[in-house]
Design a protein around this motif. Sequence first.
Motif, PDB file in Angstrom:
ATOM      1  N   GLU A 113       0.756  -1.344   0.182  1.00 32.69           N
ATOM      2  CA  GLU A 113       0.313  -0.146  -0.134  1.00 32.69           C
ATOM      3  C   GLU A 113       0.682   1.604   0.181  1.00 32.69           C
ATOM      4  N   GLY A 114       1.811   1.128   0.238  1.00 33.02           N
ATOM      5  CA  GLY A 114       3.408   2.514  -0.176  1.00 33.02           C
ATOM      6  C   GLY A 114       3.058   3.093  -1.075  1.00 33.02           C
ATOM      7  N   TRP A 115       3.190   4.335  -1.471  1.00 25.83           N
ATOM      8  CA  TRP A 115       2.999   4.811  -2.225  1.00 25.83           C
ATOM      9  C   TRP A 115       4.786   5.462  -2.284  1.00 25.83           C
TER      10      TRP A 115
ATOM     11  N   GLY B  12       1.808  13.892   0.997  1.00 27.14           N
ATOM     12  CA  GLY B  12       3.043  14.683   1.085  1.00 27.14           C
ATOM     13  C   GLY B  12       3.032  14.205  -0.730  1.00 27.14           C
ATOM     14  N   TYR B  13       2.286  13.362  -1.314  1.00 27.54           N
ATOM     15  CA  TYR B  13       2.469  13.257  -3.089  1.00 27.54           C
ATOM     16  C   TYR B  13       1.936  14.164  -3.872  1.00 27.54           C
ATOM     17  N   THR B  14       0.723  14.944  -2.721  1.00 25.46           N
ATOM     18  CA  THR B  14       0.026  16.120  -3.717  1.00 25.46           C
ATOM     19  C   THR B  14       0.753  16.783  -4.250  1.00 25.46           C
ATOM     20  N   ASN B  15       1.522  17.541  -2.604  1.00 24.21           N
ATOM     21  CA  ASN B  15       2.109  18.587  -2.332  1.00 24.21           C
ATOM     22  C   ASN B  15       3.490  18.749  -2.887  1.00 24.21           C
ATOM     23  N   ASP B  16       4.364  16.669  -3.483  1.00 24.79           N
ATOM     24  CA  ASP B  16       5.525  17.185  -4.237  1.00 24.79           C
ATOM     25  C   ASP B  16       5.026  16.935  -5.919  1.00 24.79           C
ATOM     26  N   GLY B  17       3.987  17.299  -6.459  1.00 26.59           N
ATOM     27  CA  GLY B  17       3.715  17.882  -7.383  1.00 26.59           C
ATOM     28  C   GLY B  17       3.438  16.839  -7.949  1.00 26.59           C
TER      29      GLY B  17
END
Length: 111
Positions: free
Chosen positions: A56-58, A74-79
Amino acid sequence: MFKDKLFGNNTTSLPGYGNTGGNTNNSGANTDTGMPQVITGNPYEGMVVRSPGNDEGWYRVLNGKRVVYQSIDGYTNDGSRVIVDLPINELNQIPANTQQYINDSGQVTRW
């Protein structure tokens, strides 16, 4: 001997009649930014990898290793980088970076 390698072609002329020799090779643009280049050979470098249903990790692949996202924020804020779904055996072939993670702000942070 190897004048064509140095000057671009094998045409010669006498001085005073114009030089048709010279370097006629086109050169590419200089794209060197002066920053160190990291060559890992990993085709997923800079991408986000995951294995839905198996793990389940990204993870974002940085310097050939997978760095885990702390959360979806974190994914969203990473672009919102490109996501690649991999089979679990292929995901496990990418070594894990256990010293870093990507926090909720999208920044790579040490544990």
